[in-house]
Design an enzyme around this catalytic site. Structure first.
Site, mmCIF file in Angstrom:
data_model
loop_
_atom_site.group_PDB
_atom_site.id
_atom_site.type_symbol
_atom_site.label_atom_id
_atom_site.label_comp_id
_atom_site.label_asym_id
_atom_site.label_seq_id
_atom_site.Cartn_x
_atom_site.Cartn_y
_atom_site.Cartn_z
ATOM 1 N N ARG A 163 1.303 -5.137 -5.242
ATOM 2 C CA ARG A 163 1.406 -6.360 -4.451
ATOM 3 C C ARG A 163 1.619 -7.488 -5.443
ATOM 4 N NH1 ARG A 163 -2.592 -3.448 -1.448
ATOM 5 N NH2 ARG A 163 -1.913 -3.122 0.704
ATOM 6 N N SER A 164 2.795 -8.036 -5.456
ATOM 7 C CA SER A 164 3.192 -8.962 -6.515
ATOM 8 C C SER A 164 3.076 -10.418 -6.089
ATOM 9 C CB SER A 164 4.637 -8.665 -6.944
ATOM 10 O OG SER A 164 5.068 -9.595 -7.914
ATOM 11 N N GLY A 166 0.811 -1.204 0.000
ATOM 12 C CA GLY A 166 0.000 0.000 0.000
ATOM 13 C C GLY A 166 0.849 1.261 0.000
ATOM 14 N N THR A 207 3.780 1.999 6.239
ATOM 15 C CA THR A 207 2.380 1.573 6.244
ATOM 16 C C THR A 207 1.613 2.423 7.237
ATOM 17 O OG1 THR A 207 0.849 -0.201 6.881
ATOM 18 C CG2 THR A 207 3.042 -0.284 7.835
ATOM 19 N N ASP A 250 1.802 -1.215 11.986
ATOM 20 C CA ASP A 250 1.705 -2.546 12.599
ATOM 21 C C ASP A 250 2.939 -3.408 12.367
ATOM 22 O OD1 ASP A 250 1.389 -2.907 9.865
ATOM 23 O OD2 ASP A 250 -0.355 -4.229 10.029
ATOM 24 N N ASP A 269 -0.911 1.572 8.786
ATOM 25 C CA ASP A 269 -1.409 0.728 9.876
ATOM 26 C C ASP A 269 -0.496 0.786 11.101
ATOM 27 O OD1 ASP A 269 -3.335 -0.005 8.041
ATOM 28 O OD2 ASP A 269 -2.377 -1.908 7.529
ATOM 29 N N ARG A 308 -6.371 -2.889 9.299
ATOM 30 C CA ARG A 308 -6.417 -4.357 9.288
ATOM 31 C C ARG A 308 -6.676 -4.878 10.697
ATOM 32 N NH1 ARG A 308 -1.264 -6.426 5.980
ATOM 33 N NH2 ARG A 308 -0.211 -5.184 7.568
ATOM 34 N N ASP A 322 5.787 -5.684 6.349
ATOM 35 C CA ASP A 322 6.487 -6.920 6.707
ATOM 36 C C ASP A 322 6.452 -7.967 5.598
ATOM 37 O OD1 ASP A 322 3.789 -7.422 7.007
ATOM 38 O OD2 ASP A 322 3.904 -7.822 9.161
#
Length: 323
Positions: free
Chosen positions: A73-74, A12, A127, A131, A129, A173, A104
């Protein structure tokens, strides 16, 4: 002979990536390195979307959200044959070092890539998030919190005008960081996050008493990872508390916006430490920020550990919301 170094964005996007790209080019050139951009993340690494970067490529982007070089996002990068292609492309450009802005999952992918092919890299936690284990701050978080703050402040105006409860959902998330910090700093009456069990019934009597005492509106900040849908929370306000309710899902607006001063500064510092680390034999690490300082940590200490919310923040949650 000048060495080549590349940067890519994975996962993201966050506000702060463009300032990071700008400083990457400037700091690489200052250290007699040739900077390269990898466009569209690991997909671009596989498809050889790799170009040399210059000052012209980063002029005027420091105030822009998102990322000029794209992200992805691969799924292909998860396969060994495509990682081999990616290595061939890096070899074609004589790129020896890679800076990765991501989370991560992106770091775990690079760890495998390093062990298979020896590509030196440093990860920068990026990110909203927040997180990622091992770091108290990830690039983009401050901008996201300020976007949320602006939205909540605007919603408060209409909530107070109409005498309603508003249930506002943040991203994150399974991590409640955005919701928790936003609730604490906006004076919200309710905060629900995945990390803390809750029972709505425990709030009913208190909220009814507050209405009887003159309260006209409520703000409830909830994380997207909680067990209930936000519409169920709004229904609870109407049926159990007795106040008209509305739902606002902030969604992807939380990723955009002009990077704040803090995120621009953190981008500068993250990139400087990442490049310094690569030049000083830190070849498979993530640069982390804690207690006002930066350290290089192993992938095992970051990408393979579970993130825990700050205990002090959780104490504030308990004190304010009686959970």
């Amino acid at each position: 002979m000048r060495k080549n170094i590349a940067i890519l964005c994975s996962g993201g996007d966050v506000s702060g990536m463009n300032p990071a790209l700008k400083h990457f080019v400037e700091y690489a050139l200052k250290n007699s390195l040739n900077p390269f951009f990898v466009y569209d993340g690991y997909e671009g690494l596989i498809d050889d979307k790799i170009d040399k970067a210059s000052y012209c490529d980063v002029a005027g982007i420091i105030n822009k959200g998102g990322t000029k070089i794209g992200s992805s996002r691969s799924r292909r990068f998860m396969q060994k044959k495509y990682r081999a292609i990616a290595k061939q492309n890096l070899d074609h450009h004589n790129i020896e070092m890679l800076v990765v802005l991501g989370g991560d999952g992106s770091f775990r992918g690079m760890d495998i890539f390093y062990k298979e092919h020896g590509v030196k890299f440093c990860g920068i936690p990026s990110t909203i998030d927040n997180d990622i284990a091992g770091t108290s701050y990830c690039l983009g978080v401050d901008t996201s919190l300020n976007i949320i703050r602006t939205a909540i402040d605007a919603i408060r105006d209409t909530a107070s005008s109409f005498g309603r409860a508003f249930v506002i959902e943040t991203m994150g998330r399974e991590c409640g960081y955005l919701a928790l910090v936003s609730a604490l700093t906006s004076g919200a009456e309710l905060c629900l996050i995945p990390e803390v069990p809750y029972n709505l019934e425990q709030y009913e009597e208190s909220f009814k008493n507050q209405i009887a005492a003159g309260r006209k509106y409520f703000l409830a900040i909830v994380s997207e990872g909680i067990k209930e849908d936000v519409r169920e929370i709004a229904q609870w306000f109407e049926e159990k508390v007795g106040i008209e309710a509305r739902v606002t899902i902030l969604g992807h607006m939380q990723r955009g916006g002009n990077p704040t001063v803090y995120d621009r500064l953190m981008a500068y510092k993250f990139v400087s430490h990442a490049i310094d680390g690569l030049l000083n034999e830190q070849h498979d690490s993530v640069i982390c920020y804690n207690d006002g300082g930066f350290t290089h940590k192993s992938i095992q200490d970051v990408a393979f550990q579970k993130y825990q919310l700050d205990s002090e923040l959780l104490c504030h949650l308990q004190d304010l919301y009686n959970v």
